[in-house]
Write an enzyme that holds these catalytic residues in place. Structure first.
Site, short mmCIF file in Angstrom:
data_model
loop_
_atom_site.label_atom_id
_atom_site.label_comp_id
_atom_site.label_asym_id
_atom_site.label_seq_id
_atom_site.Cartn_x
_atom_site.Cartn_y
_atom_site.Cartn_z
N SER A 135 0.85 -1.18 0.00
CA SER A 135 0.00 0.00 0.00
C SER A 135 0.89 1.23 0.00
CB SER A 135 -0.90 0.00 1.23
OG SER A 135 -1.75 1.11 1.26
N LYS A 161 -0.98 -0.82 -4.51
CA LYS A 161 -2.22 -0.12 -4.15
C LYS A 161 -1.88 1.33 -3.86
CE LYS A 161 -4.46 -0.42 -0.05
NZ LYS A 161 -5.33 -1.00 0.99
N LEU A 162 -2.57 2.24 -4.54
CA LEU A 162 -2.37 3.66 -4.33
C LEU A 162 -3.51 4.23 -3.48
CD1 LEU A 162 -1.43 4.82 -7.96
CD2 LEU A 162 0.10 4.00 -6.14
N LYS A 163 -3.16 4.91 -2.40
CA LYS A 163 -4.16 5.65 -1.65
C LYS A 163 -4.55 6.89 -2.45
CE LYS A 163 -4.25 3.28 2.28
NZ LYS A 163 -5.49 2.72 2.89
N ASP A 189 -7.31 2.91 -3.33
CA ASP A 189 -8.07 2.85 -2.08
C ASP A 189 -8.43 4.27 -1.66
OD1 ASP A 189 -9.16 2.34 0.38
OD2 ASP A 189 -7.30 1.65 1.31
N ASN A 191 -10.63 5.03 1.02
CA ASN A 191 -10.94 5.19 2.45
C ASN A 191 -12.10 6.16 2.69
OD1 ASN A 191 -7.54 4.70 2.86
ND2 ASN A 191 -9.00 3.43 3.99
N GLU A 214 -11.26 0.67 -3.97
CA GLU A 214 -11.63 0.23 -2.63
C GLU A 214 -12.31 1.34 -1.85
OE1 GLU A 214 -9.27 -1.57 1.31
OE2 GLU A 214 -8.19 -1.16 -0.55
N ASP A 239 -14.37 -2.30 2.05
CA ASP A 239 -13.47 -2.50 3.18
C ASP A 239 -14.21 -2.14 4.46
OD1 ASP A 239 -11.57 -2.19 5.22
OD2 ASP A 239 -10.22 -0.93 4.08
N LYS A 263 -10.43 -7.71 6.69
CA LYS A 263 -9.52 -7.35 7.78
C LYS A 263 -10.06 -8.00 9.05
CE LYS A 263 -7.86 -2.95 5.91
NZ LYS A 263 -7.99 -1.48 5.96
N GLY A 291 -4.48 -4.84 5.42
CA GLY A 291 -3.50 -4.66 6.48
C GLY A 291 -3.78 -3.41 7.28
#
Length: 368
Positions: A135, A161-163, A189, A191, A214, A239, A263, A291
């Protein structure tokens, strides 16, 4: 088995580099560890709650209070405890899934160590190694991001994975695709950083052949994810919205996701995580292991979980040195993009006493 007592350990582990997401920047991982003592030995668990209630409503101090005041006393008062009895015994206390997961993990570790059975074998692992993704947090500039991605690919990580967040999404993804090509497994992702008003912007990610996007919307907006999914060719992955096997089944039935990130701490433990896996497998929905910047204890358990057959995408089960210069266990080292599934009893790893002592800031013993 009867618990003799439970020790709670607070640790602070500096990160190698700051890790930025849409909900904040971390420079230190403050974690809560759980150690249970039984007549046959001990077991270790890890609470994945963050220092502040940003990723979820749970946070380290709150989890420690719930464990000290309610959860651990309930287990100590029970006639006998097994990993499968932890959830029913703690069911009267609403929520606190991450705290419950930590103590269940410790009980399961103790139980399996006494039986000489590994976490992987107990959960149903079918592989000896698992492919690992990494990540990559939000950076100050695209060139900085490209340098970081290039370094991770050179280390052998199987997936990037790119935030992302509004204003840091299309251009970074385009830059990574242009620099490293279509063969790189790439996902993003959010969030929960977007709303349905951002559909036009999120659709601009479709041409980049991403594995998934995500959790783009708020965790409680499952219907919104179903609506968003109808407008995107990129698969939507949930998620934060997935807190149990039931919620996974509901999200799948609504068409809110085509992929699920599991998770264990978020869903209340590794036994519930296996149930989420089974629900998704029954519906043909692929899963992968997320994670939470775990120490080697949580990493060992996550790698074991990721070896189940439904985990068909590389997870965020990165090597120890992704986040920490020194782990509290013997480090997990990447080998050709994979990590080995521990084969020893229980977690297959234990804290290195000197390493643990160096980062421990507080301990509390709760006796029977």
């Amino acid at each position: 088995m009867k618990l003799d007592g439970v020790e709670l350990l607070r640790v602070q582990m500096p990160l190698r580099t700051p890790f930025r997401t849409s909900f904040g920047t971390q420079t230190v991982r403050e974690a809560l560890l759980v150690r249970v003592e039984t007549p046959d030995g001990e077991g270790w668990g890890e609470c994945v709650a963050m220092a502040d209630p940003l990723y979820s409503s749970e946070y380290v101090e709150g989890a420690a209070h719930a464990l000290r005041t309610y959860l651990v006393p309930a287990l100590l008062e029970a006639d006998g405890v097994s990993a499968h009895r932890v959830a029913p015994l703690l069911a009267p206390f609403k929520g606190h899934r991450m705290a419950k997961a930590a103590v269940e993990m410790a009980v399961l570790d103790a139980e399996l160590r006494a039986q000489g059975v590994s976490f992987g074998a107990a959960l149903g692992a079918t592989r000896d190694t698992v492919p690992c993704g990494v990540s990559v947090g939000i950076m100050d500039s695209v060139p900085q991001l490209l340098d970081a991605v290039g370094d991770y690919l050179a280390q052998g990580y199987a997936r990037i994975k790119l935030k992302i967040e509004p204003g840091w999404d299309v251009e970074p993804v385009r830059a990574v695709r242009e620099r490293f090509g279509e063969e790189v497994l790439l996902q993003v992702d959010a969030n929960t950083a977007y709303t349905l008003a951002d559909i036009p912007r999120l659709r601009r990610l479709d041409p980049f052949d991403l594995l998934l996007i995500e959790q783009p919307l708020d965790e409680e907006d499952v219907r919104g994810h179903a609506e968003l999914a109808r407008h995107l060719s990129t698969p939507v992955c949930l998620d934060e919205s997935i807190v149990s096997a039931r919620s996974a089944a509901d999200a799948i039935a609504l068409g809110a996701c085509r992929i699920v990130n599991i998770k264990p701490g978020r869903v209340g433990g590794y036994l519930e995580a296996r149930r989420v896996h089974d629900v998704c497998a029954a519906h043909g929905v692929p899963v992968w292991c997320g994670g939470m910047l775990e120490t080697g204890l949580g990493r060992a358990a996550n790698v074991a979980l990721a070896a189940l057959p439904g985990f068909t995408l590389p997870g965020d089960t990165s090597a120890s040195d992704r986040y920490y210069r020194t782990d509290i266990t013997e480090p997990f080292v990447l080998d050709a993009g994979h990590l080995p599934v521990p084969s020893g009893p229980g977690l297959g790893v234990v804290p290195v006493p000197e390493a643990l002592a160096e980062v421990t800031t507080q301990t509390a013993w709760i006796g029977a």
